[in-house]
Write an enzyme that holds these catalytic residues in place. Structure first.
Site, mmCIF file in Angstrom:
data_model
loop_
_atom_site.group_PDB
_atom_site.id
_atom_site.type_symbol
_atom_site.label_atom_id
_atom_site.label_comp_id
_atom_site.label_asym_id
_atom_site.label_seq_id
_atom_site.Cartn_x
_atom_site.Cartn_y
_atom_site.Cartn_z
ATOM 1 N N CYS A 1 44.376 32.363 21.106
ATOM 2 C CA CYS A 1 45.297 33.387 21.580
ATOM 3 C C CYS A 1 45.240 34.543 20.583
ATOM 4 O O CYS A 1 45.610 34.370 19.414
ATOM 5 C CB CYS A 1 46.701 32.793 21.642
ATOM 6 S SG CYS A 1 47.971 33.949 22.132
ATOM 7 N N CYS B 1 41.770 39.099 25.123
ATOM 8 C CA CYS B 1 42.878 38.190 25.426
ATOM 9 C C CYS B 1 42.254 37.024 26.164
ATOM 10 O O CYS B 1 41.447 37.229 27.077
ATOM 11 C CB CYS B 1 43.912 38.887 26.308
ATOM 12 S SG CYS B 1 45.140 37.754 27.029
HETATM 13 N N1 DGL Z 1 46.035 34.645 25.873
HETATM 14 C C1 DGL Z 1 46.745 35.302 24.875
HETATM 15 C C2 DGL Z 1 45.928 36.268 24.079
HETATM 16 O O1 DGL Z 1 44.779 35.969 23.815
HETATM 17 C C3 DGL Z 1 48.204 35.628 25.116
HETATM 18 C C4 DGL Z 1 48.527 36.551 26.214
HETATM 19 C C5 DGL Z 1 50.026 36.671 26.356
HETATM 20 O O2 DGL Z 1 50.702 35.645 26.328
HETATM 21 O O3 DGL Z 1 50.494 37.800 26.478
HETATM 22 O O4 DGL Z 1 46.374 37.301 23.650
#
Ligand code: DGL
Length: 257
Positions: free
Chosen positions: A73, A183
């Site tokens: 993440c 993301c």
């Molecule tokens: N998948 C995550 C990232 O890589 C989080 C996205 C989120 O929860 O806003 O930033």
């Protein structure tokens, strides 16, 4: 050698894009996945809150004796990576938008970076972007609505295509020939993004393969590699409900449903 699981964490389903690559490249490793689900999205919440949510997930994974943690993440990494490295003694791999490979591969000299607001405001991304700013033009852009679409299982719908078009078309108009998926939710929208790109020569840069290379080298360095041929376990945890946990299992693509 060590057959304990690797913990993988995200705000929701996004980190499954990294989990799949881990399984493909490291087939003997057990993988325990925590997809918060309750507090998603992390990308637009105050950093101190995200740090708390991430730590809650790590504590849950730690109960299962993880030997390494992958914060799959970018937003969670931006908020909590220093905190986690100070607090836990297992190796930790974080994520940031893959600006470097895009800067190397670009022909037009323009790269688009798609990520959440927290990632784009974070120290890690800003430092990396500044390092390449004199060589390439970097156009950052929040994938507004993308996380919600993926969490809602709405990839490949007209609504998803429209949301992707709104975000991606302006980047293409500015000459970007590399789109960095900053993301971990965004690779789930790859087909929608490719539909908007159509016949233009534009590459999608997904950092998952580079993350797995980093995991492999840390496993080797710390003598944590699972025994070759070990039958791995895959388990899914969440702060949300059992319905959500089942969605994590399904979206992983690891099991026959
Ligand atoms: N998948 C995550 C990232 O890589 C989080 C996205 C989120 O929860 O806003 O930033």
């Amino acid at each position: 050698m060590n057959n304990n699981p690797i913990g993988v964490l995200d705000s929701g389903v996004g980190g499954l894009s990294v989990l799949r690559e881990l399984r493909a490249q490291l087939p003997a490793e057990s993988l325990y996945y925590y997809g918060d689900g309750l507090n998603c999205p992390y990308g637009s919440k105050p950093l101190w809150k995200v740090e708390k949510y991430v730590d809650k997930g790590v504590r849950q994974l730690k109960k299962h004796s993880i030997k390494m943690l992958v914060v799959a993440c970018n937003s969670g990494t931006a908020a909590a990576i220093d905190f986690l490295r100070n607090r836990y003694d297992f190796p930790i791999v974080g994520m940031e938008p893959a600006v470097k490979p895009a800067a190397i591969a670009t022909r037009s000299g323009v790269i688009g970076v798609l990520a959440t607001a927290n990632t784009l405001a974070g120290e890690l991304y800003r430092t990396t972007a500044a390092r390449y700013a004199d060589r390439v033009r970097i156009v950052p852009c929040v994938g507004t609505g993308f996380v919600e679409l993926v969490e809602g299982d709405r990839e490949g719908t007209p609504e998803a295509l429209e949301a992707v078009r709104r975000v991606v078309e302006p980047l293409l108009e500015r000459g970007a020939d590399q789109l960095v998926l900053g993301c971990t939710h965004y690779p789930f929208l790859a087909a929608d993004i490719r539909a908007v790109i159509a016949s233009r020569a534009v590459d999608l840069v997904d950092p998952a393969p580079a993350i797995v290379r980093r995991v492999r080298s840390l496993l080797e360095e710390h003598d944590l590699v699972a025994q070759p041929g070990y039958t791995p376990l895959y388990r899914f945890f969440t702060a949300a409900d059992d319905h959500y946990r089942k969605m994590l299992r399904r979206k992983s693509g690891f099991f026959d449903q």
